[in-house]
Design a protein around this motif. Structure first.
Motif, PDB file in Angstrom:
ATOM      1  N   CYS A  13      -4.324  -0.185   0.090  1.00 57.61           N
ATOM      2  CA  CYS A  13      -4.927  -1.380   0.910  1.00 57.61           C
ATOM      3  C   CYS A  13      -6.583  -1.109   1.065  1.00 57.61           C
ATOM      4  CB  CYS A  13      -4.540  -1.677   2.343  1.00 57.61           C
ATOM      5  SG  CYS A  13      -4.597  -0.215   3.582  1.00 57.61           S
ATOM      6  N   CYS A  33       0.452   3.107   3.671  1.00 57.36           N
ATOM      7  CA  CYS A  33       0.691   2.628   4.813  1.00 57.36           C
ATOM      8  C   CYS A  33       1.586   1.459   4.655  1.00 57.36           C
ATOM      9  CB  CYS A  33      -0.845   2.076   5.518  1.00 57.36           C
ATOM     10  SG  CYS A  33      -1.271   0.613   4.872  1.00 57.36           S
ATOM     11  N   CYS A  59       0.772  -1.163  -0.067  1.00 54.72           N
ATOM     12  CA  CYS A  59      -0.024  -0.073  -0.117  1.00 54.72           C
ATOM     13  C   CYS A  59       1.025   1.254   0.146  1.00 54.72           C
ATOM     14  CB  CYS A  59      -0.959   0.137   1.401  1.00 54.72           C
ATOM     15  SG  CYS A  59      -1.788   1.576   1.530  1.00 54.72           S
ATOM     16  N   CYS A  66      -7.642   4.494   3.754  1.00 56.01           N
ATOM     17  CA  CYS A  66      -6.398   4.398   4.104  1.00 56.01           C
ATOM     18  C   CYS A  66      -5.559   5.524   3.227  1.00 56.01           C
ATOM     19  CB  CYS A  66      -5.493   3.085   3.808  1.00 56.01           C
ATOM     20  SG  CYS A  66      -3.639   3.282   4.031  1.00 56.01           S
TER      21      CYS A  66
HETATM   22 ZN   LIG Z   1      -2.824   1.039   3.416  1.00 54.56          ZN
END
Ligand SMILES: [Zn+2]
Length: 243
Positions: free
Chosen positions: A33, A21, A18, A37
């Motif tokens: 993800c 993150c 991702c 996020c």
């Molecule tokens: Zn993420």
């Protein structure tokens, strides 16, 4: 700031996973993800723009590891990079940690200002305290190559004329396209025993490229591999490039 705890260049710049993150278990073909996020990081990055403008940033880069986040800033008046680093608390995402970093750097700036230091001197002094000499200044300048922007048909046209995309970037493309057309037309001209259908394709390809020449469009290849990049001229953040 915990700036001395990190060795440069910032370790383990992330490859896949991702972009917001670092989570590795994302669906194939996805870059984040989840939508939330991505939104959270975009929000924190927008928050950083106030700080970056105050610091007169020409370029900036945001990267993170499992334990730290880093905001690298190159101001308009220097070729040195200042690095702001913040430790990730457990359970804190890079977006949350970036927000803390921005607030802390902002507080430092206000503290200096409250001591009757001018705005620009407060900015300069914060940047100087965080200069990281070991970072190559080029590492946060986004690639400024201009990539020709072509329609799907125009791309096919290039193939038919046997022209490499680089010719449109670096070459005298008007001349090169004419040259390529003449060359290919000779080969496929029906009067000389060439393939009639292919000859039509070549002519069509030539027309398409002439259209492009009339109004050549390029897109800039903004972005850095492995980290988010900010351009002070456009005041915009760009996601990391795929590696
Ligand atoms: Zn993420």
């Amino acid at each position: 700031m915990h700036k001395k705890q990190i060795v440069s260049p910032f370790p383990e710049r992330r490859k896949r996973g991702c972009l917001a993150c670092g989570a590795e278990d994302i669906k194939p073909g996805r870059r984040y993800c989840s939508k939330q996020c991505r939104q959270k990081l975009i929000w924190a990055l927008s928050l950083s723009k106030g700080l970056l403008q105050t610091l007169n940033a020409r370029y900036a880069a945001f990267s993170f590891t499992e334990h730290f986040v880093a905001l690298d800033v190159m101001p308009t008046w220097s070729i040195r990079i200042s690095r702001f680093v913040y430790k990730r608390k457990s359970g804190y995402s890079p977006a949350n940690t970036l927000k803390e970093l921005i607030l802390e750097a902002g507080n430092e700036w206000y503290n200096k200002r409250s001591r009757r230091i001018s705005r620009s001197f407060a900015s300069q002094s914060i940047l100087e305290e965080n200069i990281e000499y070991s970072i190559n200044p080029d590492s946060i300048k986004p690639n400024t190559n201009m990539i020709p922007k072509l329609s799907a048909d125009q791309k096919k046209g290039l193939k038919h004329l046997n022209i490499h995309l680089n010719t449109l970037i670096f070459g005298d493309y008007v001349r090169e396209i004419k040259k390529a057309y003449r060359r290919m037309a000779k080969v496929y001209h029906p009067d000389k025993g060439g393939d009639g259908d292919m000859f039509k394709e070549i002519n069509r390809a030539h027309e398409l490229m002439l259209q492009w020449i009339e109004d050549p469009k390029f897109r800039s290849n903004n972005g850095l591999p492995g980290c988010w990049s900010y351009n002070g001229y456009t005041n915009r953040w760009s996601p990391p490039l795929w590696q």
